[in-house]
Design a protein around this motif. Structure first.
Motif, PDB file in Angstrom:
ATOM      1  N   VAL A  45       6.694   0.216   7.519  1.00  0.00           N
ATOM      2  CA  VAL A  45       5.989   0.375   6.152  1.00  0.00           C
ATOM      3  C   VAL A  45       4.444   0.480   6.081  1.00  0.00           C
ATOM      4  O   VAL A  45       3.858  -0.236   6.614  1.00  0.00           O
ATOM      5  CB  VAL A  45       6.527  -0.430   4.822  1.00  0.00           C
ATOM      6  CG1 VAL A  45       5.630  -0.247   3.527  1.00  0.00           C
ATOM      7  CG2 VAL A  45       7.945  -0.256   4.719  1.00  0.00           C
ATOM      8  N   ASP A  46       4.014   1.742   5.739  1.00  0.00           N
ATOM      9  CA  ASP A  46       2.537   1.862   5.849  1.00  0.00           C
ATOM     10  C   ASP A  46       1.802   1.226   4.923  1.00  0.00           C
ATOM     11  O   ASP A  46       0.863   0.681   5.161  1.00  0.00           O
ATOM     12  CB  ASP A  46       2.013   3.517   5.913  1.00  0.00           C
ATOM     13  CG  ASP A  46       2.772   4.175   7.448  1.00  0.00           C
ATOM     14  OD1 ASP A  46       2.522   3.733   8.287  1.00  0.00           O
ATOM     15  OD2 ASP A  46       3.656   4.962   7.029  1.00  0.00           O
ATOM     16  N   VAL A  47       2.270   1.498   3.703  1.00  0.00           N
ATOM     17  CA  VAL A  47       1.211   1.133   2.516  1.00  0.00           C
ATOM     18  C   VAL A  47       2.526   0.378   1.437  1.00  0.00           C
ATOM     19  O   VAL A  47       3.563   0.670   1.293  1.00  0.00           O
ATOM     20  CB  VAL A  47       0.614   2.204   1.423  1.00  0.00           C
ATOM     21  CG1 VAL A  47      -0.179   1.673   0.535  1.00  0.00           C
ATOM     22  CG2 VAL A  47      -0.265   2.735   2.763  1.00  0.00           C
ATOM     23  N   PHE A  48       2.142  -0.538   0.955  1.00  0.00           N
ATOM     24  CA  PHE A  48       2.979  -1.271  -0.280  1.00  0.00           C
ATOM     25  C   PHE A  48       2.336  -1.276  -1.437  1.00  0.00           C
ATOM     26  O   PHE A  48       0.949  -1.208  -1.740  1.00  0.00           O
ATOM     27  CB  PHE A  48       2.924  -2.659  -0.065  1.00  0.00           C
ATOM     28  CG  PHE A  48       3.793  -2.965   1.058  1.00  0.00           C
ATOM     29  CD1 PHE A  48       4.948  -3.361   1.451  1.00  0.00           C
ATOM     30  CD2 PHE A  48       3.010  -3.032   2.473  1.00  0.00           C
ATOM     31  CE1 PHE A  48       5.622  -3.650   2.426  1.00  0.00           C
ATOM     32  CE2 PHE A  48       3.615  -3.353   3.661  1.00  0.00           C
ATOM     33  CZ  PHE A  48       5.008  -3.504   3.867  1.00  0.00           C
ATOM     34  N   VAL A  49       2.855  -0.665  -2.765  1.00  0.00           N
ATOM     35  CA  VAL A  49       2.539  -0.647  -4.005  1.00  0.00           C
ATOM     36  C   VAL A  49       3.256  -1.377  -5.032  1.00  0.00           C
ATOM     37  O   VAL A  49       4.502  -1.382  -5.176  1.00  0.00           O
ATOM     38  CB  VAL A  49       2.292   1.076  -4.763  1.00  0.00           C
ATOM     39  CG1 VAL A  49       1.779   1.267  -5.635  1.00  0.00           C
ATOM     40  CG2 VAL A  49       2.083   1.951  -3.227  1.00  0.00           C
ATOM     41  N   ILE A  95       1.502   9.886   0.534  1.00  0.00           N
ATOM     42  CA  ILE A  95       2.535  10.620   1.271  1.00  0.00           C
ATOM     43  C   ILE A  95       2.056  12.125   1.322  1.00  0.00           C
ATOM     44  O   ILE A  95       1.979  12.475   2.452  1.00  0.00           O
ATOM     45  CB  ILE A  95       3.974  10.417   0.962  1.00  0.00           C
ATOM     46  CG1 ILE A  95       4.477   9.039   1.201  1.00  0.00           C
ATOM     47  CG2 ILE A  95       5.009  11.359   1.834  1.00  0.00           C
ATOM     48  CD1 ILE A  95       5.668   8.703   0.631  1.00  0.00           C
ATOM     49  N   ARG A  96       1.699  12.491   0.234  1.00  0.00           N
ATOM     50  CA  ARG A  96       1.378  14.013   0.383  1.00  0.00           C
ATOM     51  C   ARG A  96       0.195  14.324   1.136  1.00  0.00           C
ATOM     52  O   ARG A  96      -0.152  15.307   1.581  1.00  0.00           O
ATOM     53  CB  ARG A  96       1.487  14.678  -1.243  1.00  0.00           C
ATOM     54  CG  ARG A  96       2.746  14.743  -1.883  1.00  0.00           C
ATOM     55  CD  ARG A  96       3.452  15.836  -0.973  1.00  0.00           C
ATOM     56  NE  ARG A  96       2.706  17.334  -1.101  1.00  0.00           N
ATOM     57  CZ  ARG A  96       2.949  18.104  -2.122  1.00  0.00           C
ATOM     58  NH1 ARG A  96       3.869  18.051  -3.064  1.00  0.00           N
ATOM     59  NH2 ARG A  96       2.304  19.114  -1.986  1.00  0.00           N
ATOM     60  N   SER A  97      -0.763  13.388   0.989  1.00  0.00           N
ATOM     61  CA  SER A  97      -1.878  13.343   1.451  1.00  0.00           C
ATOM     62  C   SER A  97      -1.954  13.370   3.154  1.00  0.00           C
ATOM     63  O   SER A  97      -2.857  13.529   3.860  1.00  0.00           O
ATOM     64  CB  SER A  97      -3.173  12.363   0.839  1.00  0.00           C
ATOM     65  OG  SER A  97      -2.739  10.998   1.397  1.00  0.00           O
ATOM     66  N   GLY A  98      -0.952  12.815   3.493  1.00  0.00           N
ATOM     67  CA  GLY A  98      -0.829  12.472   4.960  1.00  0.00           C
ATOM     68  C   GLY A  98      -1.381  11.287   5.464  1.00  0.00           C
ATOM     69  O   GLY A  98      -1.251  11.027   6.614  1.00  0.00           O
ATOM     70  N   LEU A  99      -1.562  10.371   4.339  1.00  0.00           N
ATOM     71  CA  LEU A  99      -2.376   9.144   4.974  1.00  0.00           C
ATOM     72  C   LEU A  99      -1.177   8.126   5.265  1.00  0.00           C
ATOM     73  O   LEU A  99      -1.430   7.284   5.936  1.00  0.00           O
ATOM     74  CB  LEU A  99      -2.819   8.559   3.659  1.00  0.00           C
ATOM     75  CG  LEU A  99      -3.882   7.405   3.890  1.00  0.00           C
ATOM     76  CD1 LEU A  99      -5.180   7.768   4.502  1.00  0.00           C
ATOM     77  CD2 LEU A  99      -4.233   6.847   2.264  1.00  0.00           C
ATOM     78  N   ALA A 100       0.228   8.396   4.461  1.00  0.00           N
ATOM     79  CA  ALA A 100       1.242   7.220   4.798  1.00  0.00           C
ATOM     80  C   ALA A 100       2.498   8.230   5.063  1.00  0.00           C
ATOM     81  O   ALA A 100       2.649   9.255   4.487  1.00  0.00           O
ATOM     82  CB  ALA A 100       1.477   6.399   3.875  1.00  0.00           C
ATOM     83  N   GLU A 101       3.328   7.659   6.054  1.00  0.00           N
ATOM     84  CA  GLU A 101       4.741   8.126   6.065  1.00  0.00           C
ATOM     85  C   GLU A 101       5.718   7.510   5.408  1.00  0.00           C
ATOM     86  O   GLU A 101       6.629   8.116   4.915  1.00  0.00           O
ATOM     87  CB  GLU A 101       4.825   8.179   7.513  1.00  0.00           C
ATOM     88  CG  GLU A 101       4.042   9.366   8.359  1.00  0.00           C
ATOM     89  CD  GLU A 101       4.930   9.511   9.636  1.00  0.00           C
ATOM     90  OE1 GLU A 101       5.305   8.547  10.530  1.00  0.00           O
ATOM     91  OE2 GLU A 101       5.340  10.572  10.051  1.00  0.00           O
TER      92      GLU A 101
END
Lengths: 382, 153
Positions: A45-49, A95-101
């Motif tokens: 996981v790239d980012v947690f929200v 995800i849309r920005s490409g920053l995270a998959e």
């Protein structure tokens, strides 16, 4: 590039879960979601929200409690003071920005831990309004209900009919701990709570935690043969809790705008024809009708369609086939994710007793509850 | 031992949040509005052609407005009756709460309404506490009452 929901997990869904702390509930929901997605949170996981609000936990700076239970220690973790669907919107942007998959979203609520629930709700009002001691902060919903009746021509009977439809439907849903076998007369003749609503028309509280794993299109295809696509999501705030005087009474402009933009993203022109069912706001019975109108689902008048059975699970356009909040209860900032969970399971064909046939696309719409004027709308597809 | 813990094995720690002492500054314009309220006057701000009630520190278009006194009548836009609190306890007296709008204004006042038969469209006026009891808050108004009833007195 599309965005998908590849895993979902939940914990609780009872009026009281005394054996677990809120962090344990977060942990339980998270590991189930990661198992469902087939991912290792500590590696993949790239980012947690996390969507949460200090006063609900009784802990100041509660965002420091967010990373650990969901596997986010020493990883980018974002906390948002808002409904869980707003967090899904944050993940969508990443995800849309490409920053995270791969992004993990969580929201939780443990109302049974809050022993002074009314006083906490009152603290969310403007200090001047709070000082009047209105007796029950849900009075704001009563003001909207009367204004809505005036505007739409709906009567108390229509509101009660929503309560009967949703409370009965929930009897088939194992997560719906507030479901009830109830008749229209019983709803209408019950002791009034907040005019024009009786207590059967006001959702109860539920302890719940929900985690959602979201992925880019490429990642989603690696993980699942049939992911659920998040085709659109938007949210907005009309006026803040500090300025209820500016609210457009009997309406919900925040939902209207969120729907318009979410439909635009999803390419929907006629949402009722192009989707198969909806999980929408119903924590107060009349809100279901008000939301259906704001969502553009009922140009003929929502109460007229309701009368004809149009929104029944067996009807032309099922609304809240899960039983909705009137059956499932509300769980602070997790309420929007409760609706999302039900819609995802429905689209996957995993909704058990409340499964509809052939549902391919759904609208999920949630309000942040009294005294907020914030709403979020999502469009999901198979 | 069960993971879930059996009856009597669960520990709950009780606590309370020490968050009950705050000051809420009304701001410069808010202070003016509070003084007017203590004098028995309701105010709004004039933003170009628009009258905004209750007053706020800036106009909806983010420009500065001018504080002005606003006289009635105040028209009931919506109302509700609160019979019970969030815990399900009946209130001693049901509370009638209304949205009260001035004909020429945007925005409205949310306050108590003392009317036997509250209805949308009813014309009302505010009933203030005695001058020595006022402190410049919304509570300086006891409630709104039907304007017709007031004129009969």
């Amino acid at each position: 590039m599309r965005t998908a929901i590849v895993g979902i997990g939940w914990s609780g869904f009872r009026p009281s879960v005394p054996e677990l702390s809120f962090t344990e509930m977060m942990y339980e929901a998270a590991v189930r979601a990661y198992e469902d997605a087939g991912v290792d949170a500590r590696r993949d996981v790239d980012v947690f929200v996390s969507c949460q609000e200090d006063f609900w936990e009784g802990i100041a700076i509660n965002d420091e409690f967010a990373p650990d239970p969901v596997g986010g220690v020493m990883r980018p973790t974002v906390t948002v003071a808002g409904d869980g669907l707003q967090c899904v919107g944050q993940a969508y942007m990443m995800i849309r920005s490409g920053l995270a998959e791969l992004v993990a979203v969580e929201a939780h609520g443990k109302p049974s831990d809050v022993k002074t629930l009314q006083e906490i709700y009152e603290l969310a009002l403007d200090p001047q309004l709070r000082a009047l001691k209105p007796g029950n902060p849900f009075f704001l919903a009563g003001l909207d209900a009367v204004a809505y009746m005036r505007r739409s021509g709906a009567r108390r009977e229509h509101f009660a009919l929503v309560a009967v439809k949703n409370r009965r439907r929930g009897l088939r849903n194992p997560r719906a701990s507030h479901a009830a076998s109830i008749e229209l007369k019983a709803v209408l003749n019950a002791r009034p709570a907040i005019y024009p609503l009786t207590r059967h028309e006001i959702a109860g509280f539920t302890d719940a935690a929900i985690s959602v794993v979201m992925a880019s299109e490429q990642k989603a295809r690696e993980l699942r043969s049939e992911p659920i696509w998040l085709e659109g999501i938007w949210w907005s705030t009309e006026v803040g809790s500090g300025s209820v005087e500016w609210h457009e009474w009997g309406s919900m402009p925040s939902a209207r705008l969120a729907a318009k933009e979410a439909y635009r993203q999803a390419g929907l022109k006629d949402p009722r024809r192009q989707t198969d069912f909806a999980e929408v706001e119903d924590r107060f019975s009349f809100m279901e009708l008000l939301f259906l109108e704001e969502l553009g689902m009922a140009p003929e008048g929502a109460h007229k369609l309701l009368e004809s059975g149009y929104f029944d699970a067996e009807g032309s356009y099922p609304v809240n086939p899960s039983g909705g909040s009137l059956s499932l209860g509300t769980s602070f900032e997790a309420t929007g994710l409760m609706r999302l969970l039900e819609a995802v399971l429905q689209l996957r064909g995993e909704a058990g007793g409340v499964q509809l046939r052939g549902a391919e696309r759904a609208v999920v719409a949630s309000w942040r509850g009294v005294p907020s004027y914030t709403s979020a709308v999502a469009v999901l597809g198979r | 031992m069960n993971r879930r813990g059996g009856r009597g094995e669960l520990l709950h720690v009780e606590g309370s949040m020490e968050a009950d002492k705050y000051v809420y500054p009304p701001g410069v314009l808010g202070s003016e509005a509070a003084k007017a309220l203590a004098e028995g006057k309701l105010t709004g701000i004039r933003c170009g052609e628009k009258l905004i009630v209750p007053p706020r520190p800036y106009c909806p278009d983010h420009s500065k407005g001018e504080l002005v006194e606003v006289r009635g009548p105040w028209i009931v836009e919506s109302f509700t009756i609160v019979y019970e609190d969030m815990y399900g306890n009946m209130l001693e007296t049901p509370q009638v709460i209304a949205v009260l709008r001035h004909e020429d204004a945007e925005g409205s006042i949310v306050h108590f309404l003392k009317a036997e038969k509250p209805r949308v469209g009813m014309r009302t006026r505010p009933v203030f506490k005695s001058p020595e009891e006022r402190n410049g808050t919304l509570g300086d108004i006891l409630y709104f009452e039907p304007a017709e009833q007031a004129s009969k007195k």
